[in-house]
Design a protein around this motif. Structure first.
Motif, short mmCIF file in Angstrom:
data_model
loop_
_atom_site.label_atom_id
_atom_site.label_comp_id
_atom_site.label_asym_id
_atom_site.label_seq_id
_atom_site.Cartn_x
_atom_site.Cartn_y
_atom_site.Cartn_z
N SER A 159 13.56 7.17 -0.69
CA SER A 159 15.14 6.80 -0.52
C SER A 159 15.11 5.16 -1.21
O SER A 159 14.22 4.79 -1.24
N GLU A 160 16.37 4.79 -1.23
CA GLU A 160 16.43 3.42 -1.91
C GLU A 160 15.61 2.35 -1.56
O GLU A 160 15.56 1.97 -0.33
N PRO A 161 14.84 1.66 -2.49
CA PRO A 161 14.09 0.56 -2.05
C PRO A 161 14.76 -0.69 -1.59
O PRO A 161 15.69 -0.97 -2.25
N THR A 162 14.01 -1.29 -0.78
CA THR A 162 14.61 -3.00 -0.57
C THR A 162 14.02 -3.57 -1.80
O THR A 162 13.34 -3.37 -2.63
N ASP A 163 14.87 -4.90 -1.88
CA ASP A 163 14.31 -5.86 -2.94
C ASP A 163 12.82 -6.17 -2.67
O ASP A 163 12.02 -6.13 -3.88
N ARG A 164 12.20 -6.36 -1.66
CA ARG A 164 10.93 -6.42 -1.42
C ARG A 164 9.91 -5.39 -2.18
O ARG A 164 8.77 -5.51 -2.79
N GLU A 165 10.36 -4.20 -1.54
CA GLU A 165 9.76 -3.02 -1.99
C GLU A 165 9.80 -2.87 -3.52
O GLU A 165 8.60 -2.25 -4.05
N TRP A 166 10.79 -3.09 -4.21
CA TRP A 166 11.03 -3.09 -5.53
C TRP A 166 10.06 -3.92 -6.24
O TRP A 166 9.35 -3.69 -7.29
N ASP A 167 10.02 -5.25 -5.67
CA ASP A 167 8.99 -6.20 -6.38
C ASP A 167 7.58 -5.83 -6.24
O ASP A 167 6.80 -5.84 -7.33
N LEU A 168 7.03 -5.43 -5.13
CA LEU A 168 5.86 -5.02 -4.73
C LEU A 168 5.45 -3.58 -5.86
O LEU A 168 4.32 -3.63 -6.27
N TRP A 169 6.42 -2.71 -5.80
CA TRP A 169 6.37 -1.64 -6.85
C TRP A 169 6.04 -1.98 -8.07
O TRP A 169 5.10 -1.57 -8.69
N GLY A 170 6.78 -2.85 -8.68
CA GLY A 170 6.37 -3.44 -10.02
C GLY A 170 5.21 -4.10 -10.01
O GLY A 170 4.33 -3.85 -11.29
N GLU A 171 4.75 -5.00 -9.20
CA GLU A 171 3.34 -5.68 -9.53
C GLU A 171 2.15 -4.68 -9.19
O GLU A 171 1.21 -4.85 -9.99
N LEU A 172 2.38 -3.52 -8.37
CA LEU A 172 1.30 -2.51 -8.30
C LEU A 172 1.00 -1.93 -9.32
O LEU A 172 -0.15 -1.57 -9.97
N TRP A 173 2.09 -1.65 -10.11
CA TRP A 173 2.12 -0.66 -11.25
C TRP A 173 1.59 -1.38 -12.65
O TRP A 173 1.38 -0.74 -13.63
N GLU A 174 1.08 -2.62 -12.47
CA GLU A 174 0.69 -3.24 -13.54
C GLU A 174 -0.74 -3.59 -13.39
O GLU A 174 -1.55 -3.98 -14.06
N LYS A 175 -1.35 -3.22 -12.27
CA LYS A 175 -2.76 -3.36 -11.82
C LYS A 175 -3.44 -2.10 -12.51
O LYS A 175 -3.08 -1.30 -12.97
N PRO A 176 -4.99 -2.66 -12.59
CA PRO A 176 -5.93 -1.95 -13.46
C PRO A 176 -5.75 -0.41 -12.62
O PRO A 176 -5.97 0.71 -13.49
N GLN A 177 -5.77 -0.12 -11.33
CA GLN A 177 -6.05 0.95 -10.72
C GLN A 177 -4.88 1.95 -10.83
O GLN A 177 -5.05 3.26 -10.99
N ALA A 178 -3.59 1.33 -11.24
CA ALA A 178 -2.40 2.15 -11.63
C ALA A 178 -2.77 2.96 -12.88
O ALA A 178 -2.06 4.28 -12.83
N VAL A 179 -3.81 2.68 -13.73
CA VAL A 179 -4.12 4.03 -14.64
C VAL A 179 -4.42 5.17 -14.03
O VAL A 179 -4.15 6.15 -14.51
N VAL A 180 -5.22 5.05 -13.27
CA VAL A 180 -5.63 6.20 -12.42
C VAL A 180 -4.65 6.80 -11.62
O VAL A 180 -4.44 8.14 -11.47
N TRP A 181 -3.83 6.13 -10.88
CA TRP A 181 -2.93 6.55 -10.12
C TRP A 181 -1.81 7.44 -10.85
O TRP A 181 -1.36 8.55 -10.51
N GLU A 182 -1.57 6.84 -12.16
CA GLU A 182 -0.82 7.67 -12.94
C GLU A 182 -1.19 9.11 -13.44
O GLU A 182 -0.64 10.00 -13.55
N GLU A 183 -2.59 8.97 -13.84
CA GLU A 183 -3.47 10.09 -14.34
C GLU A 183 -3.51 11.22 -12.97
O GLU A 183 -3.49 12.34 -13.28
N MET A 184 -3.67 10.72 -11.95
CA MET A 184 -3.44 11.67 -10.66
C MET A 184 -2.06 11.95 -9.99
O MET A 184 -2.00 12.69 -8.90
#
Length: 160
Positions: A47-72
């Motif tokens: 459901s609708e993210p808060t501003d803090r959740e949206w900021d964290l979401w963007g930061e996390l998907w730039e991490k190296p681990q996000a490559v595997v998260w996307e694959e899986m």
């Protein structure tokens, strides 16, 4: 009563372990790109993210681990972690919420032990000032001295 048996029992695998020469170890580790994941941000699955959740979401998907998260296809797990982390940051957060965050850190490979358990390592960065040491040379330099190394040869007949 049986011991262990759960996913996190025992120490995590160590890519630099001295006595491990198993073929499965070399083939089982995944090297993640140091520059992280590139590409558009995945769609927020909750459901609708808060501003803090949206900021964290963007930061996390730039991490190296996000490559595997996307694959899986782990967007939902990452979103649940983001929501839990945002709640854990509050001053009145419950202890069980903070424990859940720690579990997410490990399962998503965001902690050192989590990266080791997932058998992930991050490729050396593009920093040209950093010296890259081959794994074998690094192992030899960090080898702990054995009892034999500490022995000293004393010639017979001295001092008597």
């Amino acid at each position: 009563m049986p011991r262990g048996g759960h996913a996190a029992s025992g120490p995590p695998p160590d890519p630099n372990a001295l006595r491990r020469r198993r073929p499965s170890d070399a083939a089982g580790w995944k090297t993640l790109p140091a520059e992280g994941r590139t590409g558009p941000l995945p769609e927020w699955p909750l459901s609708e993210p808060t501003d803090r959740e949206w900021d964290l979401w963007g930061e996390l998907w730039e991490k190296p681990q996000a490559v595997v998260w996307e694959e899986m296809g782990q967007a939902l797990e990452v979103a649940l972690f983001v929501r839990t982390l945002a709640e854990a940051e509050r001053p009145d957060a419950r202890v069980d919420i903070k424990k859940m965050v720690r579990g997410y850190l490990d399962s998503l490979g965001l902690s050192v032990s989590g990266m080791n358990r997932n058998r992930w390592r991050i490729a050396p960065g593009l920093d040209t000032t950093a010296e890259v040491v081959p794994l074998e040379a690094d192992r030899l330099e960090r080898r702990r001295p054995s009892a034999r190394d500490r022995l000293k040869v004393v010639p017979s007949g001295e001092g008597s």
